[in-house]
Design a protein around this motif. Sequence first.
Motif, mmCIF file in Angstrom:
data_model
loop_
_atom_site.group_PDB
_atom_site.id
_atom_site.type_symbol
_atom_site.label_atom_id
_atom_site.label_comp_id
_atom_site.label_asym_id
_atom_site.label_seq_id
_atom_site.Cartn_x
_atom_site.Cartn_y
_atom_site.Cartn_z
ATOM 1 N N ARG A 85 -7.228 -7.821 -6.982
ATOM 2 C CA ARG A 85 -7.106 -8.696 -8.154
ATOM 3 C C ARG A 85 -6.192 -9.890 -7.911
ATOM 4 O O ARG A 85 -6.574 -11.030 -8.160
ATOM 5 C CB ARG A 85 -6.607 -7.907 -9.358
ATOM 6 C CG ARG A 85 -6.499 -8.764 -10.603
ATOM 7 C CD ARG A 85 -5.982 -7.949 -11.787
ATOM 8 N NE ARG A 85 -5.894 -8.758 -12.965
ATOM 9 C CZ ARG A 85 -4.829 -9.479 -13.297
ATOM 10 N NH1 ARG A 85 -3.762 -9.475 -12.525
ATOM 11 N NH2 ARG A 85 -4.823 -10.206 -14.393
ATOM 12 N N ASP A 116 -1.008 4.229 -1.325
ATOM 13 C CA ASP A 116 -2.047 5.230 -1.542
ATOM 14 C C ASP A 116 -3.378 4.606 -1.141
ATOM 15 O O ASP A 116 -3.411 3.555 -0.517
ATOM 16 C CB ASP A 116 -2.052 5.646 -3.016
ATOM 17 C CG ASP A 116 -2.619 7.045 -3.229
ATOM 18 O OD1 ASP A 116 -3.180 7.617 -2.268
ATOM 19 O OD2 ASP A 116 -2.505 7.559 -4.350
ATOM 20 N N TYR A 117 -4.464 5.194 -1.551
ATOM 21 C CA TYR A 117 -5.780 4.667 -1.230
ATOM 22 C C TYR A 117 -5.986 3.284 -1.855
ATOM 23 O O TYR A 117 -5.468 3.005 -2.938
ATOM 24 C CB TYR A 117 -6.871 5.612 -1.736
ATOM 25 C CG TYR A 117 -6.856 6.957 -1.050
ATOM 26 C CD1 TYR A 117 -7.329 7.082 0.250
ATOM 27 C CD2 TYR A 117 -6.361 8.073 -1.696
ATOM 28 C CE1 TYR A 117 -7.302 8.311 0.889
ATOM 29 C CE2 TYR A 117 -6.327 9.309 -1.066
ATOM 30 C CZ TYR A 117 -6.805 9.417 0.233
ATOM 31 O OH TYR A 117 -6.780 10.623 0.871
ATOM 32 N N SER A 118 -6.749 2.456 -1.170
ATOM 33 C CA SER A 118 -7.069 1.129 -1.702
ATOM 34 C C SER A 118 -7.998 1.251 -2.902
ATOM 35 O O SER A 118 -8.809 2.168 -2.982
ATOM 36 C CB SER A 118 -7.759 0.285 -0.634
ATOM 37 O OG SER A 118 -6.874 0.012 0.408
ATOM 38 N N HIS A 119 -7.860 0.319 -3.832
ATOM 39 C CA HIS A 119 -8.755 0.270 -4.983
ATOM 40 C C HIS A 119 -8.939 -1.186 -5.386
ATOM 41 O O HIS A 119 -8.273 -2.083 -4.866
ATOM 42 C CB HIS A 119 -8.223 1.118 -6.150
ATOM 43 C CG HIS A 119 -6.831 0.766 -6.577
ATOM 44 N ND1 HIS A 119 -6.547 -0.306 -7.390
ATOM 45 C CD2 HIS A 119 -5.644 1.340 -6.277
ATOM 46 C CE1 HIS A 119 -5.244 -0.369 -7.594
ATOM 47 N NE2 HIS A 119 -4.673 0.619 -6.919
ATOM 48 N N ILE A 120 -9.843 -1.440 -6.308
ATOM 49 C CA ILE A 120 -10.213 -2.806 -6.686
ATOM 50 C C ILE A 120 -9.029 -3.582 -7.267
ATOM 51 O O ILE A 120 -8.958 -4.802 -7.151
ATOM 52 C CB ILE A 120 -11.414 -2.798 -7.661
ATOM 53 C CG1 ILE A 120 -12.041 -4.188 -7.775
ATOM 54 C CG2 ILE A 120 -11.006 -2.274 -9.027
ATOM 55 C CD1 ILE A 120 -12.727 -4.641 -6.526
ATOM 56 N N GLY A 121 -8.085 -2.893 -7.857
ATOM 57 C CA GLY A 121 -6.903 -3.554 -8.406
ATOM 58 C C GLY A 121 -6.079 -4.263 -7.348
ATOM 59 O O GLY A 121 -5.411 -5.255 -7.626
ATOM 60 N N HIS A 122 -6.132 -3.759 -6.106
ATOM 61 C CA HIS A 122 -5.403 -4.411 -5.024
ATOM 62 C C HIS A 122 -5.965 -5.800 -4.733
ATOM 63 O O HIS A 122 -5.238 -6.680 -4.275
ATOM 64 C CB HIS A 122 -5.454 -3.570 -3.743
ATOM 65 C CG HIS A 122 -4.655 -2.314 -3.831
ATOM 66 N ND1 HIS A 122 -5.135 -1.110 -3.395
ATOM 67 C CD2 HIS A 122 -3.420 -2.063 -4.318
ATOM 68 C CE1 HIS A 122 -4.223 -0.173 -3.592
ATOM 69 N NE2 HIS A 122 -3.169 -0.730 -4.159
ATOM 70 N N PRO A 156 0.822 -1.216 0.000
ATOM 71 C CA PRO A 156 0.000 0.000 0.000
ATOM 72 C C PRO A 156 0.855 1.264 0.000
ATOM 73 O O PRO A 156 1.797 1.386 0.768
ATOM 74 C CB PRO A 156 -0.802 -0.114 1.292
ATOM 75 C CG PRO A 156 0.028 -0.968 2.177
ATOM 76 C CD PRO A 156 0.795 -1.893 1.284
#
Length: 61
Positions: A41, A33-39, A31
């Motif tokens: 995957r 930055d901000y979490s996103h859906i790609g994390h 991590p």
Amino acid sequence: MKVYNTMTRVKEEFTPLVAGQVSMYVCGVTPYDYSHIGHARSAIVFDVIRRYLTSRGFRVR
């Protein structure tokens, strides 16, 4: 099951090093930055692979 060998650039039949057993190592999210859906995957992809191998009778570690 066939897997793509990036070194030979050919799809090859999957054969475990130890009969009936497969070992997997998957790096987690780094991590920054901000979490996103790609994390999610990689976790989802490797979970599906693990479940598939388990359903085919392999002991997955």
